[in-house]
Design an enzyme around this catalytic site. Structure first.
Site, PDB file in Angstrom:
ATOM      1  N   ASP A  99     -17.085 -84.237  -1.170  1.00 54.03           N
ATOM      2  CA  ASP A  99     -17.720 -84.405   0.140  1.00 54.03           C
ATOM      3  C   ASP A  99     -19.096 -83.728   0.168  1.00 54.03           C
ATOM      4  O   ASP A  99     -19.275 -82.679   0.780  1.00 54.03           O
ATOM      5  CB  ASP A  99     -16.792 -83.824   1.225  1.00 54.03           C
ATOM      6  CG  ASP A  99     -17.196 -84.236   2.635  1.00 54.03           C
ATOM      7  OD1 ASP A  99     -18.094 -85.094   2.784  1.00 54.03           O
ATOM      8  OD2 ASP A  99     -16.596 -83.686   3.584  1.00 54.03           O
ATOM      9  N   GLN A 136     -14.891 -78.867  14.642  1.00 50.97           N
ATOM     10  CA  GLN A 136     -15.619 -80.136  14.774  1.00 50.97           C
ATOM     11  C   GLN A 136     -17.062 -79.851  15.181  1.00 50.97           C
ATOM     12  O   GLN A 136     -17.331 -79.086  16.084  1.00 50.97           O
ATOM     13  CB  GLN A 136     -14.987 -81.068  15.819  1.00 50.97           C
ATOM     14  CG  GLN A 136     -13.478 -81.094  15.906  1.00 50.97           C
ATOM     15  CD  GLN A 136     -12.752 -81.024  14.596  1.00 50.97           C
ATOM     16  OE1 GLN A 136     -13.216 -81.517  13.579  1.00 50.97           O
ATOM     17  NE2 GLN A 136     -11.603 -80.389  14.599  1.00 50.97           N
ATOM     18  N   ASP A 177     -19.213 -78.613  13.100  1.00 52.23           N
ATOM     19  CA  ASP A 177     -19.736 -77.678  12.095  1.00 52.23           C
ATOM     20  C   ASP A 177     -19.876 -78.344  10.731  1.00 52.23           C
ATOM     21  O   ASP A 177     -20.534 -77.795   9.835  1.00 52.23           O
ATOM     22  CB  ASP A 177     -18.804 -76.464  11.954  1.00 52.23           C
ATOM     23  CG  ASP A 177     -18.784 -75.586  13.195  1.00 52.23           C
ATOM     24  OD1 ASP A 177     -19.840 -75.447  13.832  1.00 52.23           O
ATOM     25  OD2 ASP A 177     -17.708 -75.043  13.521  1.00 52.23           O
TER      26      ASP A 177
HETATM   27  N1  ARG Z   1     -14.765 -82.540   9.928  1.00 51.73           N
HETATM   28  C1  ARG Z   1     -15.215 -81.531  10.864  1.00 51.73           C
HETATM   29  C2  ARG Z   1     -16.636 -81.811  11.227  1.00 51.73           C
HETATM   30  O1  ARG Z   1     -17.051 -82.067  11.995  1.00 51.73           O
HETATM   31  C3  ARG Z   1     -15.139 -80.131  10.340  1.00 51.73           C
HETATM   32  C4  ARG Z   1     -13.777 -79.625  10.380  1.00 51.73           C
HETATM   33  C5  ARG Z   1     -13.651 -78.244   9.933  1.00 51.73           C
HETATM   34  N2  ARG Z   1     -12.334 -77.874  10.309  1.00 51.73           N
HETATM   35  C6  ARG Z   1     -11.808 -76.709  10.087  1.00 51.73           C
HETATM   36  N3  ARG Z   1     -10.614 -76.474  10.516  1.00 51.73           N
HETATM   37  N4  ARG Z   1     -12.475 -75.782   9.464  1.00 51.73           N
HETATM   38  O2  ARG Z   1     -17.208 -81.700  11.945  1.00 51.73           O
END
Ligand code: ARG
Length: 314
Positions: A175, A264, A266
């Protein structure tokens, strides 16, 4: 007012994502969601920023993979609403190379932000592939030189997007993406790339403009930070944690007890040890939940590392 998810989120639609059903990336996603049969409605509203919705969709997909069945609306709400407990406002010295990824067509920085990124060269940003998958460079901008989405900074155009050729949009393996900016952000500290990982238990710093609200509708204007220790992959792959889903291109950080995590919004942002980029915010099951720490792209992985260096000319 910035909303984070969807007007309608049905478990039917979510399960179709789990089965890998194709859906067009772009503005039509909102229409598809609105048209999805509302078998179970979530209270989430559309963000009005399709790029953000797309990132949330990828997150939902990973959550379904780990629950092994369609999620109920209540589960979706609970998972998306968990806040970054233990986060505080970042100061100028915390990840100064952090940038915000913006949807160019949205005027306010606050509403346009949908992911984070890290400046590794004056005109090169490292982010998560899932942040920009299905997006073209002309639709993006990068905000440099501010910790606030309310004022300051410079919106820069993106001339190209490179996604790692092994990126897997289902498992979020590899990713990582590299954005080349049309102009250079001079005078901003740059991050270096980790070539090895610190020992498990080492504290790392994660920053972002992701959600901080326990009730789902509060995104900060000021950059936030949290300190999270590195977790051994053998622990993170345990049956009660991520049960084998952590590949060699991923690294876990956080607390098995829950309570402190990225969330979300981040995604794509930096997980660092001083100025060394060790991880890229990638995914997690919910946020700050017990036995579900944050998962980050492992920058020290040779394939991830050499991809970034080659694209950045480092
Ligand atoms: N996929 C998410 C993003 O938007 C990040 C998720 C991170 N989640 C976590 N539990 N650390 O934004």
């Amino acid at each position: 007012m910035k909303f984070k998810s969807f007007a309608v989120m049905s478990s039917v639609f979510v399960s179709s994502l789990a089965m890998g059903a194709a859906f067009a990336a772009g503005p039509s996603q909102a229409a598809q969601l609105a048209a999805a049969k509302p078998g179970a409605q979530s209270s989430h509203k559309s963000s009005g920023n399709w790029m953000r919705d797309q990132v949330v969709l990828r997150q939902m997909q990973m959550m379904i993979r780990h629950t092994g069945r369609p999620m109920t609306a209540a589960e979706i709400d609970r998972a998306l609403n968990t806040r970054i407990v233990g986060g505080t406002t970042a100061t100028a010295s915390d990840n100064p190379f952090q940038v915000a990824l913006l949807n160019k067509s949205v005027a306010s920085n606050y509403d346009a932000q949908f992911c984070g990124g890290t400046l590794v060269k004056a005109n090169v940003v490292v982010t998560a592939a899932h942040c920009v998958y299905g997006t073209s460079a002309s639709q993006l901008q990068v905000l440099t030189g501010t910790r606030s989405l309310a004022s300051g900074g410079t919106r820069r155009n993106v001339s190209s997007i490179a996604i790692h050729s092994s990126y897997n949009n289902n498992t979020l393996d590899y990713d990582v993406a590299v954005l080349t900016l049309s102009s250079s952000a001079t005078g901003i500290p740059l991050a270096s790339l980790a070539s090895a990982d610190p020992a498990a238990g080492t504290n790392l710093l994660v920053t972002g403009w992701g959600n901080t609200s326990a009730t789902g509708s509060s995104y900060p204007t000021a950059l936030r930070k949290a300190t999270v220790p590195l977790i051994a992959t053998s622990t993170c792959n345990g049956s009660s944690v991520y049960n084998g889903a952590i590949t060699a291109r991923m690294i876990c950080a956080g607390y098995l007890a829950g309570g402190v995590d990225s969330c979300q919004g981040d995604s794509g942002g930096p997980l660092t040890r001083s100025s060394t980029l060790t991880g890229i915010v990638s995914w997690g099951q919910g946020c700050a939940q017990r036995n579900k720490p944050g998962v980050y792209t492992r920058v020290s992985n040779s394939s991830v590392n050499s991809f970034i260096r080659a694209r950045a000319g480092l």
